[in-house]
Design an enzyme around this catalytic site. Sequence first.
Site, short mmCIF file in Angstrom:
data_model
loop_
_atom_site.label_atom_id
_atom_site.label_comp_id
_atom_site.label_asym_id
_atom_site.label_seq_id
_atom_site.Cartn_x
_atom_site.Cartn_y
_atom_site.Cartn_z
N ARG A 124 9.92 74.16 72.87
CA ARG A 124 8.99 74.52 71.79
C ARG A 124 7.57 74.02 72.08
NH1 ARG A 124 10.33 73.16 65.58
NH2 ARG A 124 10.18 70.97 66.17
N LYS A 130 13.10 76.95 60.22
CA LYS A 130 12.75 76.72 58.80
C LYS A 130 11.26 76.91 58.53
CE LYS A 130 13.88 72.43 58.09
NZ LYS A 130 14.48 71.98 59.33
N ARG A 140 15.78 65.67 52.31
CA ARG A 140 16.43 65.46 53.58
C ARG A 140 17.47 64.34 53.51
NH1 ARG A 140 13.52 66.36 59.12
NH2 ARG A 140 12.08 67.52 57.87
N ARG A 163 16.84 62.95 65.85
CA ARG A 163 16.62 63.80 64.67
C ARG A 163 17.88 64.59 64.33
NH1 ARG A 163 12.00 66.62 67.37
NH2 ARG A 163 11.87 68.09 65.65
N ARG A 208 4.94 69.07 70.52
CA ARG A 208 4.90 68.09 69.44
C ARG A 208 5.34 66.73 69.96
NH1 ARG A 208 7.88 70.28 64.04
NH2 ARG A 208 8.90 68.27 64.22
P1 ADP Z 1 11.86 68.68 62.13
O1 ADP Z 1 12.71 69.25 61.05
O2 ADP Z 1 11.76 69.57 63.34
O3 ADP Z 1 12.18 67.26 62.47
P2 ADP Z 1 9.58 68.39 60.32
O4 ADP Z 1 8.20 68.87 60.55
O5 ADP Z 1 10.30 68.93 59.12
O6 ADP Z 1 10.34 68.69 61.66
O7 ADP Z 1 9.59 66.80 60.19
C1 ADP Z 1 9.03 65.98 61.19
C2 ADP Z 1 9.29 64.50 60.87
O8 ADP Z 1 8.64 64.17 59.62
C3 ADP Z 1 10.74 64.11 60.65
O9 ADP Z 1 11.41 63.85 61.87
C4 ADP Z 1 10.57 62.85 59.80
O10 ADP Z 1 10.18 61.73 60.56
C5 ADP Z 1 9.41 63.21 58.90
N1 ADP Z 1 9.86 63.83 57.64
C6 ADP Z 1 9.57 65.09 57.19
N2 ADP Z 1 10.15 65.31 56.00
C7 ADP Z 1 10.83 64.19 55.67
C8 ADP Z 1 11.64 63.81 54.58
N3 ADP Z 1 11.88 64.65 53.55
N4 ADP Z 1 12.19 62.57 54.59
C9 ADP Z 1 11.96 61.72 55.60
N5 ADP Z 1 11.21 62.00 56.67
C10 ADP Z 1 10.64 63.23 56.72
#
Ligand code: ADP
Length: 221
Positions: A127, A14, A90, A170, A159
Site C-alpha cells: 500500500r 474501509k 475498535r 495491528r 504509511r
Molecule cells: P488501520 O485500520 O489500517 O490500522 P486506521 O487509519 O484506521 O488504519 O488507524 C491507524 C491507527 O490509528 C491505528 O493502528 C491506531 O493506532 C489508531 N487508531 C485509530 N482509530 C482508533 C481507535 N478507535 N482506537 C484506538 N486506536 C485507534
Amino acid sequence: MPRLVLLGKQGAGKGTQAGRLADHFGVVHLSTGEIFRAQASLGTAFGLEAKRYMDSGDLVPDEIVVGVIDECLAPGGPLEDGFVLDGFPRTLYQAQELDRVLDGRPLDLAINLDVPREIVLDRLAGRRVCDNCQRVYHVNLPPSNDWICDTCGGPVVQRDDDTEEAIDRRLELYEQETVPIIEYYRAKGMLAEVDGVGEGDKVFDRLVNAVNEHASANDSV
Ligand code: ADP
C-alpha cells in the site's frame, strides 16, 4: 440520514468505501486514524502522543479516542445529521461508549467488510497513500507519474505503520479487540456482513444494498 459503522480488518478497504458511502448518503465520513494522522503531521501534542502508539501498530488509549468522538457526536456537533464511522469503535469499551454518547439516536447498522487475511496482508505490504488527499495506491498499481498523486499532485508515500512488524501487531489487535464488537452488534440485530473481495465498484454496490435492505426491513433511514 443513516448512522453507520464500518468494521473490517486493516487493508479491507474501509477508508475508501466509507468515503464513498458517506458521499452517497450525504453524511459525514469520520476516520479516527485520519484525525490522528492529521494531528500528528501538524505536530500537535495530541497528535504526537497518538503517533507513538500508531507507529508501532498499537491502539491509541480508549480515553483519548472516546474524547475525540464525544465532541464530534455531541448534539449539534458535526455528526448530528448522520455519519459513517471508520476505525471507531475498535474495542468493546468504545462500542459501549458510542451507544452511551448516541443516547436516544441509535446506530442504524454496523457493517463488517470481510476480507481474508492473505489478501489484506498483500494489500497492506504494497500500500502507498497520497500524503495530501489520502488516495490509496499499490506498488502494482502506482500513480501514472513517479509517485505523484493522479488526483491532487501530492506525494504518494508508505504509511509509517505499514511496516511488517506494525502490520502483524495491528492484525493481532484486530482479532483480540475488534472482532468481539462484531458479535456485540450481531446480538443487537444491527450487523450486516459484506464480502469485501473483488472490484471496488462491486464492493460499493454490495455495501449500498446492505444499507438499503436493512433500512427497508426496519423502515428507517
Ligand atoms: P488501520 O485500520 O489500517 O490500522 P486506521 O487509519 O484506521 O488504519 O488507524 C491507524 C491507527 O490509528 C491505528 O493502528 C491506531 O493506532 C489508531 N487508531 C485509530 N482509530 C482508533 C481507535 N478507535 N482506537 C484506538 N486506536 C485507534
